[in-house]
Design a protein around this motif. Structure first.
Motif, PDB file in Angstrom:
ATOM      1  N   ARG A 301       0.862  -1.181   0.000  1.00 58.30           N
ATOM      2  CA  ARG A 301       0.000   0.000   0.000  1.00 58.30           C
ATOM      3  C   ARG A 301       0.904   1.238   0.000  1.00 58.30           C
ATOM      4  O   ARG A 301       2.064   1.153   0.432  1.00 58.30           O
ATOM      5  CB  ARG A 301      -0.954  -0.010   1.187  1.00 58.30           C
ATOM      6  CG  ARG A 301      -0.281   0.058   2.533  1.00 58.30           C
ATOM      7  CD  ARG A 301      -1.249  -0.173   3.654  1.00 58.30           C
ATOM      8  NE  ARG A 301      -1.832  -1.508   3.578  1.00 58.30           N
ATOM      9  CZ  ARG A 301      -2.857  -1.925   4.339  1.00 58.30           C
ATOM     10  NH1 ARG A 301      -3.395  -1.106   5.215  1.00 58.30           N
ATOM     11  NH2 ARG A 301      -3.325  -3.144   4.225  1.00 58.30           N
ATOM     12  N   ILE A 302       0.361   2.376  -0.498  1.00 62.22           N
ATOM     13  CA  ILE A 302       1.202   3.563  -0.726  1.00 62.22           C
ATOM     14  C   ILE A 302       2.037   3.936   0.507  1.00 62.22           C
ATOM     15  O   ILE A 302       3.222   4.231   0.400  1.00 62.22           O
ATOM     16  CB  ILE A 302       0.319   4.767  -1.164  1.00 62.22           C
ATOM     17  CG1 ILE A 302      -0.356   4.465  -2.510  1.00 62.22           C
ATOM     18  CG2 ILE A 302       1.141   6.050  -1.245  1.00 62.22           C
ATOM     19  CD1 ILE A 302       0.548   4.469  -3.718  1.00 62.22           C
ATOM     20  N   GLU A 303       1.435   3.903   1.693  1.00 62.90           N
ATOM     21  CA  GLU A 303       2.179   4.352   2.882  1.00 62.90           C
ATOM     22  C   GLU A 303       3.345   3.426   3.233  1.00 62.90           C
ATOM     23  O   GLU A 303       4.250   3.819   3.961  1.00 62.90           O
ATOM     24  CB  GLU A 303       1.252   4.528   4.090  1.00 62.90           C
ATOM     25  CG  GLU A 303       0.594   3.252   4.529  1.00 62.90           C
ATOM     26  CD  GLU A 303      -0.450   3.467   5.606  1.00 62.90           C
ATOM     27  OE1 GLU A 303      -0.196   4.228   6.554  1.00 62.90           O
ATOM     28  OE2 GLU A 303      -1.534   2.845   5.503  1.00 62.90           O
ATOM     29  N   PHE A 304       3.337   2.198   2.689  1.00 63.28           N
ATOM     30  CA  PHE A 304       4.452   1.285   2.951  1.00 63.28           C
ATOM     31  C   PHE A 304       5.414   1.166   1.767  1.00 63.28           C
ATOM     32  O   PHE A 304       6.281   0.299   1.737  1.00 63.28           O
ATOM     33  CB  PHE A 304       3.951  -0.104   3.366  1.00 63.28           C
ATOM     34  CG  PHE A 304       3.166  -0.100   4.649  1.00 63.28           C
ATOM     35  CD1 PHE A 304       3.386   0.885   5.612  1.00 63.28           C
ATOM     36  CD2 PHE A 304       2.200  -1.066   4.907  1.00 63.28           C
ATOM     37  CE1 PHE A 304       2.657   0.904   6.804  1.00 63.28           C
ATOM     38  CE2 PHE A 304       1.470  -1.056   6.087  1.00 63.28           C
ATOM     39  CZ  PHE A 304       1.696  -0.059   7.042  1.00 63.28           C
ATOM     40  N   CYS A 305       5.226   2.053   0.749  1.00 65.88           N
ATOM     41  CA  CYS A 305       6.191   2.107  -0.357  1.00 65.88           C
ATOM     42  C   CYS A 305       7.433   2.860   0.096  1.00 65.88           C
ATOM     43  O   CYS A 305       8.559   2.411  -0.089  1.00 65.88           O
ATOM     44  CB  CYS A 305       5.589   2.827  -1.564  1.00 65.88           C
ATOM     45  SG  CYS A 305       4.362   1.857  -2.428  1.00 65.88           S
TER      46      CYS A 305
END
Ligand code: KG4
Ligand code: ZN
Length: 359
Positions: A301-305
């Protein structure tokens, strides 16, 4: 140290560059908390990360973040089964702050500590998602410091298929963004500006595409952008068109090489991770290109990229479970080849607890 602590939650700490982060991952409950403080504002005045300032700020931020993560997770320190921390690669002073804190807390709380490879964290971040990628797969790791195509046979089993000869993809985004007058970090800013640019006005070089192999190179892009701006009035349309051209050159190159890596290995699963995997054009283009071959692309998910402690917790939990832990010495590593990691003999996709919240 007690390597055979009862199963439970682990605390993870990330401090390799300009993000301070803490997370709590529980064997049965999944990701219970993840806290992050980005130092972006601190470094923006200088147009890039100032290592000494980064280290000092980690010292200030980490303990409150850890306290907050434990509180939010409802986990008391005495219930922790271990502590994972980013041991490298990264800025040595920044790594040292997290390593010293993690090692000291683990000593005080009598739990094992495990040093995690930052890039292994990025590679395993998609395992937190409800539908994790199967092994083996090809990973495209695209961050501010690294651009690599990796054959991933399992946790800890990484064979580098291709690497960048010079700048990383994120670095290429950041440096060309700077030429366009965009603030640090330029990647997301350039992507935003590119949305109002017209496709095809600028076609920048896609080096290494005309040659066989999986090597990459992005350093020529800066010169090409400089040439395109020379002697011209820097209107907002020109900037947007250049941004669009840059994004298309980087994304087009990455997508073509990623497909080539799937062809070379005969695999059909691609995992994309690291800060640049937040780029929407890259996601769309890869999903399209890999989908056309009958394969599938997985992302965090974006926040874990971008950098975070949840991904460090995933890698740390796998390694703690496999019985790995550090001695009492505090040993961060600025350089640490990914291929030197040991294999973790686990059924990875079955073994990692998922995020409990939907993306
Ligand atoms: O993985 P990461 O957070 O830190 C490193 O380990 O390097 O990656 C940061 C990089 C920066 O270069 C940033 O500009 C880039 O990721 N980035 C992006 C986007 N979001 C972050 N590049 C292009 N498009 C984005 N949306
Ligand atoms: Zn990173």
């Amino acid at each position: 140290m007690q390597a055979d602590k009862p199963r439970g939650a682990i605390l993870a700490i990330e401090s390799s560059c300009d993000e301070s982060a803490a997370a709590v991952l529980d064997e049965s409950g999944g990701l219970l908390a993840h806290e992050l403080y980005s130092q972006v504002e601190l470094h923006r005045t200088y147009g890039g990360v100032v290592p000494e300032l980064a280290s000092r700020d980690h010292v200030r931020r980490l303990l409150p973040l850890i306290r907050q993560a434990l509180e939010r997770a409802g986990t008391a320190p005495e219930r922790l089964a271990g502590i994972a921390f980013t041991a490298g690669p990264g800025l040595i002073g920044a790594l040292l702050t997290g390593a010293a804190l993690a090692r000291s807390l683990a000593y005080a709380w009598q739990v094992p500590a495990v040093g995690v490879h930052h890039l292994e964290g990025h590679l395993l971040a998609p395992l937190l998602e409800p539908n994790p990628p199967p092994f083996p797969h090809v990973a495209l790791l695209v961050s501010g410091g690294h651009t690599q195509l990796i054959e991933v046979a399992g946790i800890g089993q990484y064979a580098i298929l291709g690497d960048t000869r010079d700048d990383a993809a994120g670095e290429a985004f950041d440096k060309t963004a700077k030429l366009l007058g965009l603030p640090y970090p330029g990647g997301p800013e350039l992507a935003r500006l590119a949305q109002s640019g017209t496709a095809g006005v600028f076609r920048f070089p896609r080096p290494m595409l005309d040659r066989p192999g999986l090597e990459l190179s992005f350093s020529g892009l800066k010169t090409a952008v400089l040439h395109s701006l020379r002697g011209r009035e820097l209107t907002s349309q020109l900037r947007a068109d250049v941004a669009r051209g840059v994004e298309e050159a980087i994304v087009g190159t990455l997508a073509a090489k990623a497909v080539r890596a799937l062809e070379a290995t005969g695999l059909d699963t691609l995992v994309v991770s690291g800060g640049v995997s937040a780029n929407q054009r890259l996601r769309a283009q890869l999903s399209d290109a890999v989908g056309r071959r009958g394969g599938r692309v997985y992302y965090p998910r974006i926040e874990f990229c971008t950098d975070n402690a949840a991904m460090i917790a995933v890698a740390g939990l796998a390694r703690l479970r496999a019985g790995e832990h550090e001695g009492l010495a505090i040993q961060p590593r600025a350089q640490w080849p990914l291929e030197t990691l040991s294999a973790v003999p686990l059924q990875p996709s079955a073994a990692i607890p998922r995020c409990i919240s939907p993306p």
